[in-house]
Design an enzyme around this catalytic site. Structure first.
Site, PDB file in Angstrom:
ATOM      1  N   SER A  39     116.063  66.651  71.685  1.00 37.79           N
ATOM      2  CA  SER A  39     117.054  66.304  72.707  1.00 37.79           C
ATOM      3  C   SER A  39     117.098  64.815  73.051  1.00 37.79           C
ATOM      4  CB  SER A  39     116.822  67.109  73.986  1.00 37.79           C
ATOM      5  OG  SER A  39     115.679  66.646  74.669  1.00 37.79           O
ATOM      6  N   LYS A  80     114.078  63.470  79.916  1.00 37.59           N
ATOM      7  CA  LYS A  80     115.510  63.140  79.830  1.00 37.59           C
ATOM      8  C   LYS A  80     115.746  61.742  80.397  1.00 37.59           C
ATOM      9  CE  LYS A  80     116.376  67.380  78.530  1.00 37.59           C
ATOM     10  NZ  LYS A  80     116.548  67.681  77.132  1.00 37.59           N
TER      11      LYS A  80
END
Length: 183
Positions: A39, A80
């Site tokens: 990701s 993230k």
């Protein structure tokens, strides 16, 4: 005390102090984390090992584009990038990030744009479509993975409460050949 007992006692004290220091550093200041998945590619690769700075956010708030580790709703820790901070209006149009109605450059996506040349990396959305809020709420962050096509992030889990943030992650220490500061 005899010389032998005195030396032994000094060793026991030294080991105890070392263990206490290691505990304090590990649980309160810095911690290792392993990147799991794709990701955050190409910024971070699967199995990169990083150091999470747990102390910096005790003195300041996360800033836009910081790479953070946080406790996600499914019980895992996610890594993230902060895209929106409290009060920000976040929107994607035509593969361009708009924060507070201003187009914002995302240089960390340049290598990924080469991989998906001519294809959309980030689908269009407005914050209100995801969270029912027009701006990122107080004490919340809007986060996205760099590999937008393969990331479970705020588009799926909503905003992240600042209390869920473990720390800032920007030092990759493994693989040894690729030690760097991730930006």
């Amino acid at each position: 005390m005899t010389k032998g007992k005195s030396d032994s006692w000094e060793w026991v004290k030294a080991v105890a102090i070392a263990l206490i220091l290691a505990f304090v550093i590990r649980y309160f200041l810095f911690a290792p984390i392993v990147v799991d998945g794709q990701s955050m590619m190409p910024t971070l690769e699967h199995s990169d090992r990083m150091i999470v700075d747990k102390i910096s956010y005790a003195f300041s708030e996360p800033e836009r584009f910081d790479i953070i580790v946080f406790h996600a709703p499914d019980g895992k820790d996610y890594i993230k990038r902060v895209i929106g901070v409290p009060g920000d209006r976040v929107e994607y149009r035509g593969d361009v990030l708009y924060v507070n109605d201003q187009a914002v450059e995302e240089p960390y996506l340049e290598n990924l744009k080469l991989v998906y040349e001519g294809e959309t990396l980030t689908g269009d959305f407005q914050l209100i479509d995801i969270t029912s809020d027009t701006v990122v709420p107080e004490d919340q962050l809007f986060v996205l993975g760099d590999n937008r096509r393969h990331s479970k992030d705020s588009r799926d889990i909503g905003t992240v409460h600042i209390d869920k943030v473990v720390g800032k992650a920007n030092i990759v220490f493994w693989p040894f050949s690729d030690i760097r500061i991730a930006k």
